[in-house]
Design an enzyme around this catalytic site. Structure first.
Site, PDB file in Angstrom:
ATOM      1  N   MET A 254      39.794  14.068  25.860  1.00  0.00           N
ATOM      2  CA  MET A 254      39.001  14.217  27.062  1.00  0.00           C
ATOM      3  C   MET A 254      40.059  14.284  28.305  1.00  0.00           C
ATOM      4  O   MET A 254      40.932  13.537  28.310  1.00  0.00           O
ATOM      5  CB  MET A 254      38.018  13.063  27.167  1.00  0.00           C
ATOM      6  CG  MET A 254      37.358  12.824  28.583  1.00  0.00           C
ATOM      7  SD  MET A 254      36.225  14.268  28.561  1.00  0.00           S
ATOM      8  CE  MET A 254      36.149  14.749  30.306  1.00  0.00           C
ATOM      9  N   GLU A 255      39.881  15.386  29.021  1.00  0.00           N
ATOM     10  CA  GLU A 255      40.831  15.790  30.172  1.00  0.00           C
ATOM     11  C   GLU A 255      40.858  15.175  31.097  1.00  0.00           C
ATOM     12  O   GLU A 255      40.688  15.604  32.308  1.00  0.00           O
ATOM     13  CB  GLU A 255      40.362  17.233  30.162  1.00  0.00           C
ATOM     14  CG  GLU A 255      39.151  17.638  30.864  1.00  0.00           C
ATOM     15  CD  GLU A 255      37.886  17.876  29.941  1.00  0.00           C
ATOM     16  OE1 GLU A 255      37.956  17.259  28.742  1.00  0.00           O
ATOM     17  OE2 GLU A 255      37.102  18.676  30.517  1.00  0.00           O
ATOM     18  N   HIS A 279      45.032  22.077  24.559  1.00  0.00           N
ATOM     19  CA  HIS A 279      43.747  22.159  25.103  1.00  0.00           C
ATOM     20  C   HIS A 279      43.492  21.274  26.443  1.00  0.00           C
ATOM     21  O   HIS A 279      42.954  21.690  27.221  1.00  0.00           O
ATOM     22  CB  HIS A 279      42.729  21.795  23.820  1.00  0.00           C
ATOM     23  CG  HIS A 279      41.204  22.060  24.325  1.00  0.00           C
ATOM     24  ND1 HIS A 279      40.413  23.092  24.261  1.00  0.00           N
ATOM     25  CD2 HIS A 279      40.421  21.194  25.090  1.00  0.00           C
ATOM     26  CE1 HIS A 279      39.269  22.839  24.559  1.00  0.00           C
ATOM     27  NE2 HIS A 279      39.155  21.671  25.124  1.00  0.00           N
ATOM     28  N   GLU A 280      43.711  19.888  26.325  1.00  0.00           N
ATOM     29  CA  GLU A 280      43.246  19.091  27.237  1.00  0.00           C
ATOM     30  C   GLU A 280      44.146  19.268  28.548  1.00  0.00           C
ATOM     31  O   GLU A 280      43.676  19.264  29.563  1.00  0.00           O
ATOM     32  CB  GLU A 280      43.211  17.689  26.911  1.00  0.00           C
ATOM     33  CG  GLU A 280      42.527  17.222  25.668  1.00  0.00           C
ATOM     34  CD  GLU A 280      41.176  17.717  25.610  1.00  0.00           C
ATOM     35  OE1 GLU A 280      40.567  17.891  26.563  1.00  0.00           O
ATOM     36  OE2 GLU A 280      40.635  17.795  24.509  1.00  0.00           O
ATOM     37  N   HIS A 283      42.807  22.297  30.445  1.00  0.00           N
ATOM     38  CA  HIS A 283      41.596  21.957  31.581  1.00  0.00           C
ATOM     39  C   HIS A 283      42.045  21.519  32.703  1.00  0.00           C
ATOM     40  O   HIS A 283      41.258  21.389  33.711  1.00  0.00           O
ATOM     41  CB  HIS A 283      41.014  20.448  30.804  1.00  0.00           C
ATOM     42  CG  HIS A 283      39.796  20.841  29.922  1.00  0.00           C
ATOM     43  ND1 HIS A 283      38.677  21.702  30.258  1.00  0.00           N
ATOM     44  CD2 HIS A 283      39.498  20.739  28.550  1.00  0.00           C
ATOM     45  CE1 HIS A 283      38.050  21.892  29.204  1.00  0.00           C
ATOM     46  NE2 HIS A 283      38.515  20.900  28.079  1.00  0.00           N
ATOM     47  N   GLU A 302      34.935  25.034  28.898  1.00  0.00           N
ATOM     48  CA  GLU A 302      35.506  24.883  27.694  1.00  0.00           C
ATOM     49  C   GLU A 302      36.011  26.404  26.868  1.00  0.00           C
ATOM     50  O   GLU A 302      37.147  26.433  26.281  1.00  0.00           O
ATOM     51  CB  GLU A 302      34.494  24.519  26.497  1.00  0.00           C
ATOM     52  CG  GLU A 302      34.052  22.997  27.028  1.00  0.00           C
ATOM     53  CD  GLU A 302      35.621  21.976  26.832  1.00  0.00           C
ATOM     54  OE1 GLU A 302      36.407  22.369  26.177  1.00  0.00           O
ATOM     55  OE2 GLU A 302      34.950  21.011  27.273  1.00  0.00           O
ATOM     56  N   ASP A 361      24.376  16.735  26.877  1.00  0.00           N
ATOM     57  CA  ASP A 361      25.317  16.600  25.216  1.00  0.00           C
ATOM     58  C   ASP A 361      24.779  17.429  24.208  1.00  0.00           C
ATOM     59  O   ASP A 361      25.577  17.850  23.373  1.00  0.00           O
ATOM     60  CB  ASP A 361      25.489  15.070  24.884  1.00  0.00           C
ATOM     61  CG  ASP A 361      26.555  14.697  24.273  1.00  0.00           C
ATOM     62  OD1 ASP A 361      27.623  15.235  24.419  1.00  0.00           O
ATOM     63  OD2 ASP A 361      26.440  14.037  23.168  1.00  0.00           O
ATOM     64  N   TYR A 369      32.690  27.031  23.292  1.00  0.00           N
ATOM     65  CA  TYR A 369      34.083  26.798  23.131  1.00  0.00           C
ATOM     66  C   TYR A 369      34.155  28.240  22.471  1.00  0.00           C
ATOM     67  O   TYR A 369      35.383  28.959  22.927  1.00  0.00           O
ATOM     68  CB  TYR A 369      34.329  25.920  21.976  1.00  0.00           C
ATOM     69  CG  TYR A 369      34.356  24.325  22.576  1.00  0.00           C
ATOM     70  CD1 TYR A 369      33.084  23.724  22.639  1.00  0.00           C
ATOM     71  CD2 TYR A 369      35.524  23.694  22.873  1.00  0.00           C
ATOM     72  CE1 TYR A 369      33.140  22.503  23.169  1.00  0.00           C
ATOM     73  CE2 TYR A 369      35.410  22.184  23.490  1.00  0.00           C
ATOM     74  CZ  TYR A 369      34.351  21.700  23.606  1.00  0.00           C
ATOM     75  OH  TYR A 369      34.267  20.322  23.898  1.00  0.00           O
TER      76      TYR A 369
HETATM   77  N1  BES Z   1      35.891  17.995  27.274  1.00  0.00           N
HETATM   78  C1  BES Z   1      35.857  17.936  26.041  1.00  0.00           C
HETATM   79  C2  BES Z   1      35.204  16.547  25.406  1.00  0.00           C
HETATM   80  C3  BES Z   1      33.665  16.564  25.951  1.00  0.00           C
HETATM   81  C4  BES Z   1      33.089  17.538  25.614  1.00  0.00           C
HETATM   82  C5  BES Z   1      33.127  15.289  26.237  1.00  0.00           C
HETATM   83  C6  BES Z   1      31.559  17.626  25.822  1.00  0.00           C
HETATM   84  C7  BES Z   1      31.807  15.291  26.393  1.00  0.00           C
HETATM   85  C8  BES Z   1      31.025  16.398  26.261  1.00  0.00           C
HETATM   86  C9  BES Z   1      37.383  18.282  25.459  1.00  0.00           C
HETATM   87  O1  BES Z   1      38.130  18.634  26.413  1.00  0.00           O
HETATM   88  C10 BES Z   1      37.121  18.529  24.055  1.00  0.00           C
HETATM   89  O2  BES Z   1      36.988  19.735  24.178  1.00  0.00           O
HETATM   90  N2  BES Z   1      37.834  18.123  23.160  1.00  0.00           N
HETATM   91  C11 BES Z   1      37.704  18.402  21.830  1.00  0.00           C
HETATM   92  C12 BES Z   1      39.180  19.107  21.290  1.00  0.00           C
HETATM   93  C13 BES Z   1      39.578  20.323  21.581  1.00  0.00           C
HETATM   94  C14 BES Z   1      40.861  20.793  20.855  1.00  0.00           C
HETATM   95  C15 BES Z   1      38.467  21.485  21.156  1.00  0.00           C
HETATM   96  C16 BES Z   1      37.175  17.405  20.648  1.00  0.00           C
HETATM   97  O3  BES Z   1      37.222  16.227  21.536  1.00  0.00           O
HETATM   98  O4  BES Z   1      37.194  17.980  19.668  1.00  0.00           O
HETATM   99 ZN    ZN Z   2      37.757  20.820  26.152  1.00  0.00          ZN
END
Ligand code: BES
Ligand code: ZN
Length: 594
Positions: A254-255, A279-280, A283, A302, A361, A369
């Site tokens: 989480m960024e 990735h983070e 962000h 994303e 969510d 993504y």
């Molecule tokens: N911001 C997201 C995590 C997130 C998404 C939190 C939706 C709440 C709701 C974070 O940047 C993310 O995308 N994490 C991915 C990893 C990434 C390498 C694709 C994860 O947690 O898998």
């Molecule tokens: Zn992300």
């Protein structure tokens, strides 16, 4: 218009938060005061979001008590409306959190690496910050913040802000975020933390016994920041640190600004899963600098970040690496769209979402993504990298510290890039239609083609020990495991495991992909490991496919319920909400919370 916040910025908008809180690790409660500076735009009140908070009192800037009311409870929580005299531009809200505060996960010592001290972390995105701070909880509203946090003296607190590198003697910590950020990026972690630098601007926090391992695994952090700056301009947030959390953290990462929160499942021991940090880090531009104004525009966060992540890893690890990870992402995208098409919301495969009336969510699938990334690859290929890079640099600069909608992006890219360059492309189809447009560029990986050759040999009866797999990376193993022929016998699974030691793998991605095959093929010899994995790891991306496969059969379903019954107390609310729904789980606590 944000469908997921009660805030009325057109009446009054908060510009700065001064947060004064105490964290009670025994009572599982945060209490204190959130003091806001307000910009008055019209009307005689200000509205904040709350969810499960008890509001004790509200004081105005002149020290008098304010009149306030709480609206009806919905899936968005309750609106807190505070009456404001003319010209009043400061309010202080005294409050405490409830027992089920969804952002917070309170861990017992047993749920940590060290097993000695409790731990707390918050997860704000998408609409959970309102469960621990009364706030205008919309990504379209940006604030600066100061925080004063007291914790038990043996613990250390860190936030998405300037951070301490050592424990304070008395458990009191001060933080400052002087850049305007959206509320979902306010974050806090409390535990027996240590810190180790990985460069001049970068470092890792973790429980003390994990710090050295984490610093070794993430040794490339400083280089990642340099590569990112080289691509799209200066890193604007001061330091870039990562905190490795206990394994129940529901995401990979989480960024949170200045301090990415990350799962320990990226500590593979061979630095193969560090793309998550790229990735983070990315962000810090796409998401934290230029932010989606509403959750319908989530792909702006994303999709750009996945593109940027790939550019960083290509710079550091080369083209083969990138071809592999891009193709894995495309496989995920196809699988996600296929799944969406059998469910209630096939329209979620459009980039721009329509999440009104739903928990945001639920729309946050792989589509924003990977389809977002795919669209940016198409644009890149049409205009060429140099022009696309110049465009992106300009985009981050132009919209820095702003929250923007998909329409704003569309207008900007048409004006700055597509029209001047005479680019023919159906942007509207990419953004608003479900599915994958025909001009998509499907990633190709030579390395995966070689894996496919070995898969063909395996399916024709070549013994596992005679397959050419030496030097395979994590990604080749993932591709191999994802594409095992359907219907492996117990003997075949025995042979694969005896030869490649999947069940004993310390690499979470390989282990998760293997366990998924174990469930698919009813390979019960690995179920001890499956149980252990599901009980210790709370990362939703790993949990969902495993439970999903389990419930496909009656026997598996019974096992899923049994494992989940034990594991559920170890999961964060983000994960339990999804898996409760998947398993149609109903427990007394769930009923009373809802
Ligand atoms: N911001 C997201 C995590 C997130 C998404 C939190 C939706 C709440 C709701 C974070 O940047 C993310 O995308 N994490 C991915 C990893 C990434 C390498 C694709 C994860 O947690 O898998
Ligand atoms: Zn992300």
């Amino acid at each position: 218009m944000d469908h997921h916040s009660f805030a009325r910025p057109e009446e009054a908008v908060a510009t700065h938060l001064d947060l004064n809180i105490h964290v009670d690790m025994d009572k599982h409660r945060i209490s204190g005061t959130a003091t806001y500076d307000l910009e008055r735009n019209g009307g005689d009140s200000v509205v904040f979001d709350t969810d499960g908070l008890t509001i004790e009192k509200v004081t105005l800037g002149d020290g008098t008590e304010a009149v306030f009311s709480l609206g009806d409870s919905t899936f968005l929580g309750r609106a807190l409306r505070i009456a404001l005299p003319k010209g009043m531009d400061k309010v202080a809200i005294t409050y405490h959190t409830g027992p089920g505060a969804k952002a917070l996960q309170w861990l017992s010592p047993a749920q940590t690496a060290e097993k000695k001290f409790p731990f707390l972390f918050t997860q704000g995105e998408a609409i959970l910050t309102r469960t621990w701070i009364p706030i205008q909880d919309s990504p379209g509203i940006r604030i600066t913040y100061d925080a004063h946090v007291t914790v038990p003296p043996e613990l250390m607190a860190v936030m998405s802000a300037t951070n301490p590198q050592e424990h304070s003697p008395d458990g009191s910590y001060s933080f400052r975020m002087d850049k305007r950020i959206p509320s979902y990026l306010i974050a806090l972690a409390v535990g027996d933390l240590g810190f180790k630098a990985t460069g001049t601007r970068t470092g890792v926090y973790a429980e003390r016994s994990v710090v050295d391992t984490a610093a070794w695994e993430l040794a490339d952090m400083e280089k990642m920041v340099e590569a990112a700056e080289e691509l799209y301009g200066p890193y604007r947030w001061g330091r870039y640190d990562v905190i490795i959390l206990p394994p129940s953290f529901p995401f990979g990462g989480m960024e949170n600004p200045c301090l990415t929160f990350a799962t320990p499942t990226i500590l593979a021991g061979d630095r193969s899963l560090t793309a998550l940090v790229a990735h983070e880090l990315a962000h810090s531009w796409s998401g934290n600098l230029v932010t989606n104004a509403t959750w319908n525009d989530f792909w702006l966060n994303e999709g750009f970040t996945v593109y940027f992540e790939h550019r960083i890893t290509e710079q550091l690890y080369g083209k083969d690496y990138n071809d592999m990870t891009s193709l894995l992402g495309y496989q995920d995208l196809l699988a996600t769209i296929a799944q969406l098409n059998t469910g209630k919301h096939p329209e979620d495969s459009a980039l721009r979402l329509d999440l009104a009336g739903r928990n945001p969510d639920d729309g946050m699938t792989d589509v924003p993504y990977e389809k977002g990334y795919a669209m940016l690859r198409v644009i890149e290929s049409k205009v060429g990298r140099p022009k696309f890079d110049a465009f992106l640099r300009g985009y981050f600069e132009h919209f820095a510290f702003q929250s923007i909608t998909t329409d704003t992006f569309k207008t900007y890219i048409r004006k700055e890039l597509l029209v001047p360059d005479n680019v023919g492309m159906d942007l509207d189809q990419w953004i608003d239609q479900p599915g994958i447009p025909p001009d998509v560029i499907i990633p190709v990986s030579d390395k995966f083609n070689k894996v496919d050759e070995q898969l063909a040999l395996w399916s024709k009866g070549t013994p596992a020990k005679d397959l050419s797999s030496s030097g395979w990376s994590t990604f080749e193993w993932m591709h191999f495991l994802r594409h095992l022929p359907v219907g492996q016998t117990e003997k075949q699974m025995d042979e694969l495991d005896a030869t490649f030691h999947f069940t004993a793998s310390g690499n979470s991605e390989i282990l998760a992909a293997w366990l998924e095959q174990c469930v698919k093929n009813n390979y019960t010899k690995a179920y001890g490991k499956l149980d252990e994995f599901l009980t210790t790891v709370g990362r939703r991306k790993f949990l969902v496919p495993l439970y999903q496969e389990l419930i496909a059969t009656e026997k598996g379903k019974a096992l899923a319920m049994k494992i989940y019954g034990n594991a559920r107390p170890n999961y964060h609310s983000v994960s339990t909400r999804t898996i409760d729904d998947l398993l149609k789980w109903k427990s007394e606590t769930v009923k009373s919370e809802k």
